[in-house]
Write a protein that holds these residues in place. Sequence first.
Motif, short mmCIF file in Angstrom:
data_model
loop_
_atom_site.label_atom_id
_atom_site.label_comp_id
_atom_site.label_asym_id
_atom_site.label_seq_id
_atom_site.Cartn_x
_atom_site.Cartn_y
_atom_site.Cartn_z
N SER A 1 -1.17 3.39 -1.07
CA SER A 1 -2.22 4.84 -1.18
C SER A 1 -3.49 4.51 -0.59
CB SER A 1 -2.20 5.11 -2.61
OG SER A 1 -2.79 4.26 -3.42
N LEU A 2 -4.12 3.21 -0.38
CA LEU A 2 -5.32 3.00 -0.06
C LEU A 2 -5.21 2.83 1.47
CD1 LEU A 2 -6.67 0.54 -2.75
CD2 LEU A 2 -7.42 2.96 -2.15
N GLY A 3 -4.05 2.22 2.20
CA GLY A 3 -4.03 1.71 3.38
C GLY A 3 -4.68 0.55 3.70
N ALA A 4 -4.71 -0.48 2.65
CA ALA A 4 -5.28 -1.44 2.64
C ALA A 4 -4.85 -2.60 1.73
CB ALA A 4 -7.00 -1.31 2.55
N ARG A 5 -4.60 -4.02 2.04
CA ARG A 5 -4.42 -4.77 1.02
C ARG A 5 -5.44 -5.12 0.07
NH1 ARG A 5 0.09 -7.48 2.67
NH2 ARG A 5 -0.27 -9.21 1.34
N VAL A 6 -4.74 -5.07 -1.30
CA VAL A 6 -5.86 -5.68 -2.27
C VAL A 6 -5.92 -7.02 -2.93
CG1 VAL A 6 -6.12 -3.33 -3.04
CG2 VAL A 6 -4.28 -4.59 -4.02
N VAL A 7 -4.71 -7.64 -2.69
CA VAL A 7 -4.35 -9.08 -3.06
C VAL A 7 -3.92 -9.94 -1.71
CG1 VAL A 7 -4.15 -8.42 -5.37
CG2 VAL A 7 -2.20 -8.44 -3.97
N GLU A 8 -4.23 -11.05 -1.74
CA GLU A 8 -3.59 -11.98 -0.93
C GLU A 8 -2.58 -12.74 -1.76
OE1 GLU A 8 -3.48 -12.06 2.26
OE2 GLU A 8 -5.39 -10.87 2.84
N ARG A 9 -1.36 -13.21 -1.64
CA ARG A 9 -0.18 -13.84 -2.38
C ARG A 9 -0.10 -15.22 -1.58
NH1 ARG A 9 0.53 -8.55 -1.60
NH2 ARG A 9 1.64 -7.22 -3.11
N GLN B 1 -11.40 -8.11 -0.37
CA GLN B 1 -12.64 -7.70 -0.40
C GLN B 1 -12.34 -5.88 -1.04
OE1 GLN B 1 -15.01 -7.16 2.94
NE2 GLN B 1 -16.78 -5.95 1.97
N ALA B 2 -11.29 -5.27 -0.47
CA ALA B 2 -10.95 -3.97 -0.89
C ALA B 2 -10.35 -3.99 -2.42
CB ALA B 2 -9.89 -3.66 -0.05
N GLY B 3 -9.76 -5.36 -2.61
CA GLY B 3 -9.23 -5.37 -4.13
C GLY B 3 -10.47 -5.67 -4.94
N ARG B 4 -11.52 -6.38 -4.61
CA ARG B 4 -12.80 -6.54 -5.38
C ARG B 4 -13.55 -5.20 -5.63
NH1 ARG B 4 -13.01 -11.28 -2.29
NH2 ARG B 4 -14.33 -10.27 -0.99
N MET C 1 -11.83 -1.96 -5.67
CA MET C 1 -11.03 -1.48 -6.68
C MET C 1 -11.06 -2.03 -7.81
SD MET C 1 -10.30 0.86 -4.67
CE MET C 1 -9.38 2.03 -5.80
N VAL C 2 -11.14 -3.17 -8.19
CA VAL C 2 -11.14 -3.78 -9.73
C VAL C 2 -12.60 -3.29 -10.24
CG1 VAL C 2 -11.57 -5.79 -10.87
CG2 VAL C 2 -9.63 -5.65 -9.07
N GLY C 3 -13.64 -3.19 -9.46
CA GLY C 3 -15.03 -2.76 -9.92
C GLY C 3 -14.59 -1.38 -10.31
N ALA C 4 -13.86 -0.45 -9.57
CA ALA C 4 -13.83 0.88 -10.05
C ALA C 4 -12.74 0.80 -11.06
CB ALA C 4 -12.96 1.67 -8.57
N ALA C 5 -11.93 0.14 -11.29
CA ALA C 5 -11.22 0.03 -12.35
C ALA C 5 -11.72 -0.34 -13.75
CB ALA C 5 -9.93 -0.98 -12.20
N GLU C 6 -12.85 -1.08 -13.65
CA GLU C 6 -13.69 -1.49 -14.85
C GLU C 6 -14.53 -0.01 -15.05
OE1 GLU C 6 -13.86 -4.10 -16.33
OE2 GLU C 6 -13.03 -5.75 -15.09
N SER C 7 -15.00 0.50 -14.12
CA SER C 7 -15.90 1.79 -14.55
C SER C 7 -14.85 2.90 -15.13
CB SER C 7 -16.43 2.32 -13.01
OG SER C 7 -17.37 1.30 -12.46
N VAL C 8 -13.62 3.00 -14.36
CA VAL C 8 -12.65 4.00 -15.07
C VAL C 8 -12.55 3.51 -16.64
CG1 VAL C 8 -10.26 5.03 -14.86
CG2 VAL C 8 -11.91 4.84 -12.78
N ALA C 9 -12.14 2.51 -16.69
CA ALA C 9 -11.96 1.92 -18.23
C ALA C 9 -12.82 2.37 -18.99
CB ALA C 9 -11.43 0.54 -18.28
N ALA C 10 -14.12 2.19 -18.49
CA ALA C 10 -15.32 2.32 -19.69
C ALA C 10 -15.56 3.92 -19.70
CB ALA C 10 -16.56 1.71 -18.95
N GLU C 11 -15.41 4.61 -18.67
CA GLU C 11 -15.41 6.08 -18.87
C GLU C 11 -14.40 6.74 -19.60
OE1 GLU C 11 -17.91 7.93 -17.76
OE2 GLU C 11 -18.79 6.81 -16.59
#
Length: 317
Positions: free
Chosen positions: A43-51, A60-63, A65-75
């Motif tokens: 959905s992002l068109g970018a890798r979020v983790v390296e396996r 970097q994209a994953g970091r 999105m995790v920041g966004a995930a923290e904000s969404v959870a807080a909201e």
Amino acid sequence: MIDVQRLRVLRTVAEHGSFNQAAAALRLTPSAVSQHVAALERSLGARVVERSTRGVTLTQAGRIMVGAAESVAAELTHAKRQVDRLGTGRTQFTLATFTSGGRLLLPGALTRMTAAHPGTVVHVREAEPEDSLPLVRQGAVDLALAYHFDGPLPGRPGQSSDVEWTALMEDPLHVVLPETHPLADRRAIDIAELADEPWVLGCLKSEAYLSRYAERAGFTPEVRGTTTDYFFARSLVAAGMGVSLIPSIALTPELPGLRAVPINPPAPTRHIGVAVLRRRGHPLAATLIQALQEQAAAAVGRDSGRRPEGAMGRRVV
């Protein structure tokens, strides 16, 4: 459209560093976790983790999105509490604290806050800083009473930086010795003088901390006991198992037969403070912080070995 559940899965992967551990925490299969992450990447068109064979790391994209995930959870948590307040008419306040700091500072501070806001329902969770600070970022707690040693506050990769830290006090560590020890009557000790002593630790994190200071002094400490309770560690010192490194605020209640001796500078120190979410902070957080500052000032006044941190200021971490 980004799926909130996929953000939650990514945040858990970042927290645990592997699909398997994240799956256990989420009660999913590792395959399901992998599928959620893959769908998020599409959905992002970018890798979020390296396996890799060592686990997974965020890109970097994953970091981001995790920041966004923290904000969404807080909201979402903030919105849920507002809805709950509409139904009950009562304000809920949740805080996390480490044991020794909570024992010293919280009773008086909570008494003041609840006296000023008698309708508030307070929930207290015991947690070490490496657990309580992520809870603040996620909005799961409104405030964390926490500490850090030398260096930055504990955190995990990808966490957002919108936590505000308010310093309360410094908490120097002392060497606890049997009162019959040749150094027990000293006004202060150089840690190098303890090179030949066996050690008992009252905190799992303090072994690395002790090792760092010992390395500067030119020795490797022999650790004979490790506990998660400072009182237990002091009891083992009283039993003759060794010496221990104990924070000032954990020296009570006193135990017979022991002496606590300060360490000459540079002395190992815990820095105690309060963490809150900068955005969407609880309206009562400022009230409790002020009460904690007053309790810390009173505690410092009772013990000249503890003093407030330099600026007593706030910073974003």
